[in-house]
Write a protein that holds these residues in place. Structure first.
Motif, PDB file in Angstrom:
ATOM      1  N   ILE A 135       0.847  -1.197   0.000  1.00  0.00           N
ATOM      2  CA  ILE A 135       0.000   0.000   0.000  1.00  0.00           C
ATOM      3  C   ILE A 135       0.879   1.242   0.000  1.00  0.00           C
ATOM      4  O   ILE A 135       1.701   1.424   0.909  1.00  0.00           O
ATOM      5  N   LEU A 136       0.720   2.066  -1.010  1.00  0.00           N
ATOM      6  CA  LEU A 136       1.406   3.352  -1.069  1.00  0.00           C
ATOM      7  C   LEU A 136       0.575   4.366  -0.273  1.00  0.00           C
ATOM      8  O   LEU A 136      -0.580   4.636  -0.611  1.00  0.00           O
ATOM      9  N   ALA A 137       1.145   4.904   0.799  1.00  0.00           N
ATOM     10  CA  ALA A 137       0.428   5.832   1.681  1.00  0.00           C
ATOM     11  C   ALA A 137       1.000   7.232   1.484  1.00  0.00           C
ATOM     12  O   ALA A 137       2.183   7.467   1.769  1.00  0.00           O
ATOM     13  N   ILE A 138       0.190   8.156   0.995  1.00  0.00           N
ATOM     14  CA  ILE A 138       0.672   9.482   0.619  1.00  0.00           C
ATOM     15  C   ILE A 138       0.069  10.540   1.541  1.00  0.00           C
ATOM     16  O   ILE A 138      -1.153  10.666   1.662  1.00  0.00           O
ATOM     17  N   GLU A 139       0.934  11.296   2.193  1.00  0.00           N
ATOM     18  CA  GLU A 139       0.534  12.354   3.128  1.00  0.00           C
ATOM     19  C   GLU A 139       1.653  13.386   3.165  1.00  0.00           C
ATOM     20  O   GLU A 139       2.833  13.035   3.227  1.00  0.00           O
ATOM     21  N   LYS A 140       1.303  14.667   3.119  1.00  0.00           N
ATOM     22  CA  LYS A 140       2.338  15.702   2.989  1.00  0.00           C
ATOM     23  C   LYS A 140       3.180  15.890   4.250  1.00  0.00           C
ATOM     24  O   LYS A 140       4.285  16.423   4.186  1.00  0.00           O
ATOM     25  N   VAL A 196       9.668  14.465  -1.369  1.00  0.00           N
ATOM     26  CA  VAL A 196       9.716  15.703  -2.152  1.00  0.00           C
ATOM     27  C   VAL A 196      10.462  16.793  -1.389  1.00  0.00           C
ATOM     28  O   VAL A 196      10.369  16.881  -0.155  1.00  0.00           O
ATOM     29  N   ASP A 197      11.180  17.618  -2.120  1.00  0.00           N
ATOM     30  CA  ASP A 197      11.864  18.753  -1.493  1.00  0.00           C
ATOM     31  C   ASP A 197      10.838  19.730  -0.921  1.00  0.00           C
ATOM     32  O   ASP A 197       9.800  19.991  -1.552  1.00  0.00           O
ATOM     33  N   PRO A 198      11.100  20.298   0.253  1.00  0.00           N
ATOM     34  CA  PRO A 198      10.116  21.200   0.877  1.00  0.00           C
ATOM     35  C   PRO A 198      10.053  22.554   0.177  1.00  0.00           C
ATOM     36  O   PRO A 198      10.997  22.966  -0.508  1.00  0.00           O
ATOM     37  N   ILE A 199       8.934  23.215   0.358  1.00  0.00           N
ATOM     38  CA  ILE A 199       8.773  24.581  -0.117  1.00  0.00           C
ATOM     39  C   ILE A 199       8.067  25.371   0.976  1.00  0.00           C
ATOM     40  O   ILE A 199       7.137  24.867   1.614  1.00  0.00           O
ATOM     41  N   ASN A 200       8.515  26.580   1.223  1.00  0.00           N
ATOM     42  CA  ASN A 200       7.980  27.374   2.329  1.00  0.00           C
ATOM     43  C   ASN A 200       6.869  28.302   1.846  1.00  0.00           C
ATOM     44  O   ASN A 200       7.072  29.130   0.967  1.00  0.00           O
ATOM     45  N   ILE A 225      -2.802  16.007   0.302  1.00  0.00           N
ATOM     46  CA  ILE A 225      -1.788  16.144  -0.749  1.00  0.00           C
ATOM     47  C   ILE A 225      -1.685  17.577  -1.267  1.00  0.00           C
ATOM     48  O   ILE A 225      -0.765  17.891  -2.018  1.00  0.00           O
ATOM     49  N   ASP A 226      -2.654  18.432  -0.909  1.00  0.00           N
ATOM     50  CA  ASP A 226      -2.698  19.771  -1.500  1.00  0.00           C
ATOM     51  C   ASP A 226      -1.478  20.594  -1.105  1.00  0.00           C
ATOM     52  O   ASP A 226      -0.905  20.445  -0.031  1.00  0.00           O
ATOM     53  N   HIS A 227      -1.089  21.471  -2.004  1.00  0.00           N
ATOM     54  CA  HIS A 227      -0.016  22.453  -1.851  1.00  0.00           C
ATOM     55  C   HIS A 227       1.365  21.810  -1.829  1.00  0.00           C
ATOM     56  O   HIS A 227       2.079  21.876  -2.819  1.00  0.00           O
ATOM     57  N   GLN A 228       1.787  21.175  -0.751  1.00  0.00           N
ATOM     58  CA  GLN A 228       3.158  20.679  -0.691  1.00  0.00           C
ATOM     59  C   GLN A 228       3.437  19.553  -1.680  1.00  0.00           C
ATOM     60  O   GLN A 228       4.565  19.373  -2.119  1.00  0.00           O
ATOM     61  N   LEU A 229       2.403  18.780  -2.049  1.00  0.00           N
ATOM     62  CA  LEU A 229       2.577  17.708  -3.028  1.00  0.00           C
ATOM     63  C   LEU A 229       1.901  18.034  -4.354  1.00  0.00           C
ATOM     64  O   LEU A 229       2.499  17.881  -5.415  1.00  0.00           O
ATOM     65  N   SER A 230       0.661  18.449  -4.299  1.00  0.00           N
ATOM     66  CA  SER A 230      -0.189  18.789  -5.448  1.00  0.00           C
ATOM     67  C   SER A 230      -0.796  17.526  -6.067  1.00  0.00           C
ATOM     68  O   SER A 230      -0.187  16.442  -6.021  1.00  0.00           O
ATOM     69  N   PRO A 231      -1.969  17.661  -6.704  1.00  0.00           N
ATOM     70  CA  PRO A 231      -2.620  16.489  -7.322  1.00  0.00           C
ATOM     71  C   PRO A 231      -1.973  16.040  -8.622  1.00  0.00           C
ATOM     72  O   PRO A 231      -2.523  15.160  -9.300  1.00  0.00           O
ATOM     73  N   SER A 232      -0.830  16.601  -8.995  1.00  0.00           N
ATOM     74  CA  SER A 232      -0.106  16.111 -10.178  1.00  0.00           C
ATOM     75  C   SER A 232       0.225  14.627 -10.025  1.00  0.00           C
ATOM     76  O   SER A 232       0.380  13.909 -11.023  1.00  0.00           O
ATOM     77  N   ILE A 233       0.316  14.144  -8.780  1.00  0.00           N
ATOM     78  CA  ILE A 233       0.632  12.737  -8.535  1.00  0.00           C
ATOM     79  C   ILE A 233      -0.447  11.809  -9.098  1.00  0.00           C
ATOM     80  O   ILE A 233      -0.171  10.657  -9.407  1.00  0.00           O
ATOM     81  N   LEU A 234      -1.656  12.342  -9.254  1.00  0.00           N
ATOM     82  CA  LEU A 234      -2.748  11.499  -9.747  1.00  0.00           C
ATOM     83  C   LEU A 234      -2.519  11.058 -11.187  1.00  0.00           C
ATOM     84  O   LEU A 234      -2.925   9.968 -11.590  1.00  0.00           O
ATOM     85  N   ASP A 235      -1.854  11.904 -11.968  1.00  0.00           N
ATOM     86  CA  ASP A 235      -1.550  11.519 -13.347  1.00  0.00           C
ATOM     87  C   ASP A 235      -0.557  10.358 -13.383  1.00  0.00           C
ATOM     88  O   ASP A 235      -0.680   9.448 -14.206  1.00  0.00           O
ATOM     89  N   VAL A 236       0.420  10.382 -12.498  1.00  0.00           N
ATOM     90  CA  VAL A 236       1.408   9.303 -12.458  1.00  0.00           C
ATOM     91  C   VAL A 236       0.745   8.000 -12.026  1.00  0.00           C
ATOM     92  O   VAL A 236       0.999   6.929 -12.591  1.00  0.00           O
ATOM     93  N   LEU A 237      -0.108   8.083 -11.014  1.00  0.00           N
ATOM     94  CA  LEU A 237      -0.796   6.887 -10.538  1.00  0.00           C
ATOM     95  C   LEU A 237      -1.695   6.295 -11.617  1.00  0.00           C
ATOM     96  O   LEU A 237      -1.793   5.071 -11.772  1.00  0.00           O
ATOM     97  N   ARG A 238      -2.344   7.157 -12.401  1.00  0.00           N
ATOM     98  CA  ARG A 238      -3.190   6.681 -13.495  1.00  0.00           C
ATOM     99  C   ARG A 238      -2.332   6.032 -14.587  1.00  0.00           C
ATOM    100  O   ARG A 238      -2.696   4.982 -15.135  1.00  0.00           O
ATOM    101  N   GLU A 239      -1.200   6.664 -14.900  1.00  0.00           N
ATOM    102  CA  GLU A 239      -0.294   6.096 -15.919  1.00  0.00           C
ATOM    103  C   GLU A 239       0.154   4.682 -15.522  1.00  0.00           C
ATOM    104  O   GLU A 239       0.263   3.791 -16.369  1.00  0.00           O
ATOM    105  N   GLU A 240       0.432   4.501 -14.239  1.00  0.00           N
ATOM    106  CA  GLU A 240       0.923   3.203 -13.757  1.00  0.00           C
ATOM    107  C   GLU A 240      -0.223   2.250 -13.399  1.00  0.00           C
ATOM    108  O   GLU A 240       0.021   1.165 -12.872  1.00  0.00           O
TER     109      GLU A 240
END
Length: 411
Positions: free
Chosen positions: A3-8, A54-58, A105-120
């Motif tokens: 199980i891949l568990a994603i949390e910022k 992921v690298d942090p952003i302030n 996932i918002d802001h620090q990660l962003s929902p861009s990860i959803l495209d990768v998960l769909r691709e895979e």
């Protein structure tokens, strides 16, 4: 199962992370492999997977000038992060998980990860800890005017610009509008197969916001009940514990305490409103109120276990506050605002009381009732523990979540 568990946040910052780590422990104890994906942070727990983080952003503590200078970088992370996509893609190809369970996932990660998960071709479930998908500032609360606000629920996401509802600032609110419109235009959240709503209220708001009911399942959070044993101690104090901020309704609680006799109130926590709240205490000459600051672990649990009851006076749509789970598990009645997910956790007149937000008179009445009637406190406390055992049991939660995972894998 992997199980891949994603949390910022890969440390306990609030209720979302508490559930994240509770669920991780439950799954690992039953032989599953949980692979975290998060943001690098010095507060993080150790993980063999942190090289993928992921690298942090302030976003916080910036002056207006600094925020303006960094706005392109900030917007690229908030709206659609290529950096996050690349990090996740490498993790997926190295560990090959069966399913992904998203949290915040918002802001620090962003929902861009959803495209990768769909691709895979990895099925995705997300636990909804806040209202981000239907409210740009995620709380349905305008802190500038201190009131509940649903103006964006119909998809008109320009309201944060008009209302300045995030941090009372146009500069802070503007990116939220852009983010929400872009994500709606991309239909990015359509790539989440199933949403887990920890309150029926959350499910209702998601449906009102345009999400199909068949994509949303309800189940309360879970709590390790054996770590919160039933307590038969009942001190001379009530407790508020949580963040000290405008939406938490603590001034209403202080106003009620002015009329309460024979009972102390311990306020546990930190936040931007602490100084103002201490000023209210001083102005009202509330000698029966103490601020204990931030407490955690055994110290906090002992304080709650020895209390008479817990108060949750929220003014916003609290989703499914874990303070109620902890209080119930310890056998403590809860007096809470009749709002959001709080209303469905407390059974009025059985394990606590519900009062109308901002109604300090009703709050006083219920506090006074429990302060004077120890027999009622004990009865409500037993009922609270029974509800915790019925609704929050880890074994039952595991069976439920495993069924959801298999449902997605089979689909």
């Amino acid at each position: 199962m992997k199980i891949l568990a994603i949390e910022k946040f890969y440390f306990i910052k609030g209720g979302a992370e508490r559930y994240f780590f509770e669920l991780k422990a439950i799954l690992e104890a039953r032989g599953h492999v949980v692979i975290p994906f998060s943001v690098k942070n010095p507060n993080n727990l150790q993980s063999i997977y942190d090289k993928y983080f992921v690298d942090p952003i302030n976003f916080n503590g910036l002056s207006k000038y600094q925020a303006l200078l960094q706005s392109p970088k900030i917007m690229s992370r908030i709206v659609y992060s290529l950096h996050t996509k690349n990090k996740l893609r490498k993790l997926l190809r190295d560990v090959k998980p069966d399913i992904a369970h998203l949290h915040m996932i918002d802001h620090q990660l962003s929902p861009s990860i959803l495209d990768v998960l769909r691709e895979e071709k990895i099925p995705v479930i997300q636990t909804l800890h806040q209202y981000k998908l239907v409210c740009p500032n995620y709380r349905f609360y305008n802190s500038r005017v201190e009131t509940v606000c649903e103006k964006c629920l119909d998809g008109h996401f320009w309201h944060p610009i008009i209302e300045r509802c995030h941090k009372g600032s146009l500069i802070a609110s503007f990116p939220l509008t852009i983010e929400s419109f872009v994500h709606r235009w991309l239909k990015i959240y359509d790539k989440i197969d199933l949403f887990h709503a920890p309150s029926l209220f959350m499910k209702k708001k998601m449906i009102q916001g345009g999400y199909h009911p068949d994509r949303i399942v309800h189940r309360y959070y879970t709590i390790q009940l054996n770590e919160y044993p039933f307590s038969k101690e009942y001190g001379d104090y009530a407790i508020y514990f949580g963040r000290l901020s405008e939406e938490k309704g603590i001034p209403v609680l202080l106003k009620a305490m002015k009329r309460v006799h024979g009972l102390r109130l311990l306020i546990i926590g930190e936040g931007p409103q602490r100084r103002a709240l201490e000023g209210i205490k001083s102005d009202m000459n509330l000698k029966n109120v103490e601020f204990l600051g931030y407490q955690t672990g055994d110290v906090l649990q002992r304080l709650v276990a020895k209390s008479r009851f817990v108060v949750v006076p929220s003014q916003w749509y609290d989703n499914s506050p874990l303070v109620i789970y902890e209080a119930f598990a310890l056998g403590k009645p809860v007096i809470g605002s009749d709002i959001g997910g709080i209303s469905e956790l407390i059974d009025h007149g059985q394990n606590g009381f519900l009062f109308s937000p901002e109604d300090s008179n009703s709050l006083y009445y219920y506090m006074d009732s429990l302060a004077k009637d120890l027999k009622k406190v004990k009865e409500y406390g037993r009922n609270a523990r029974l509800k915790a055992e019925k609704e929050f049991d880890p074994d039952e939660h595991y069976k439920w979540i495993l069924n959801r995972y298999h449902q997605l894998l089979n689909k």
